[in-house]
Design an enzyme around this catalytic site. Sequence first.
Site, short mmCIF file in Angstrom:
data_model
loop_
_atom_site.label_atom_id
_atom_site.label_comp_id
_atom_site.label_asym_id
_atom_site.label_seq_id
_atom_site.Cartn_x
_atom_site.Cartn_y
_atom_site.Cartn_z
N GLU A 132 10.18 23.99 3.96
CA GLU A 132 10.52 23.82 2.62
C GLU A 132 10.74 22.30 2.28
O GLU A 132 11.93 21.75 2.91
CB GLU A 132 11.41 24.85 2.23
CG GLU A 132 11.45 24.61 0.58
CD GLU A 132 12.81 25.64 -0.06
OE1 GLU A 132 12.57 26.30 -0.96
OE2 GLU A 132 13.71 25.76 0.60
N GLU A 138 14.11 23.08 -10.77
CA GLU A 138 14.74 24.24 -10.16
C GLU A 138 16.26 24.52 -10.79
O GLU A 138 16.76 23.36 -11.09
CB GLU A 138 14.75 24.03 -8.48
CG GLU A 138 15.57 25.20 -8.06
CD GLU A 138 15.62 25.25 -6.49
OE1 GLU A 138 16.11 26.01 -5.87
OE2 GLU A 138 14.64 24.64 -5.80
#
Length: 294
Positions: A122, A213
């Site tokens: 990620e 996010e």
Amino acid sequence: MVCFSSLFVAASAIAGVFASPVDHEQLAKRQSTPSSQGTHDGYFYSWWTDGGAAATYTNLAGGEYSVSWSNGGNLVGGKGWNPGSARTITYSGTYNPNGNSYLAVYGWTRNPQPWLTPLVVEYYVVENFGTYNPSSGATARGQVTHDGALYRLFESTRTNQPSIDGTATFQQYWAVRDVKRTGGTVNMATFFNAWTAAGMRLGTHNYQVVATEGYFSSGSARINVAGGGGSTPSPPSTPSPPTTPSPPPVTPPPSGGGSCAARWGQCGGSGWNGATCCSAGTCQAQNQWYSQCL
């Protein structure tokens, strides 16, 4: 953060006039935009939420999207491409976090070490963030200058967390901009090359988005994404898997100053000037050019 094996199912209607605190919590979850992925107006989009926040994600025209959230929980969403590549990305918009939040080019790759158990990576190129610097607690891996600013490179490990392949343990790669901004140009080749030079291998690209996010915070963003130049890079050439018997471990230097490479990181080889010890695993020679923490 991106397991899409199931969608949230709407709860039954609330009975009675007076709602309990549990009712309020369930109501907040029902008011969130369900997790989804797909294509909208020529761009790939990804939206994921754990259901803990009152969060709304909206795909707008072209590469634009908006998101607002409150009341806690974890969420991440944005627009971009699938697969990711070493493209040059431009973006603009507004970003108003209140608490722990990131605005970043965000993506996933698979199988950074093809001969090992399938893994995922990620990655984040963080352009802006709220009250928490995402590099806190991560291992420093160097720095790179891009578009007139310094980005600091870090690596961290996530254990038994949601991923594109379900619950997994995986590496996170970070590039965090010293001077925050909301709008500009990001050449992903710069960061892919910098991570690779630091022993942080990527593998085969999955999706890549300019994402917002939020983590137990509140805020809003409206971001417009453009770009797409460049192509999906071939994974960096990798040494062949060791044959039996495996080469003996490389003896790490005596403990002292300096930092050691993380598991899967490079720890030696002809011409290597980086760390030669491992914070996890042992340093094993793959060939004369490359040794790795395994």
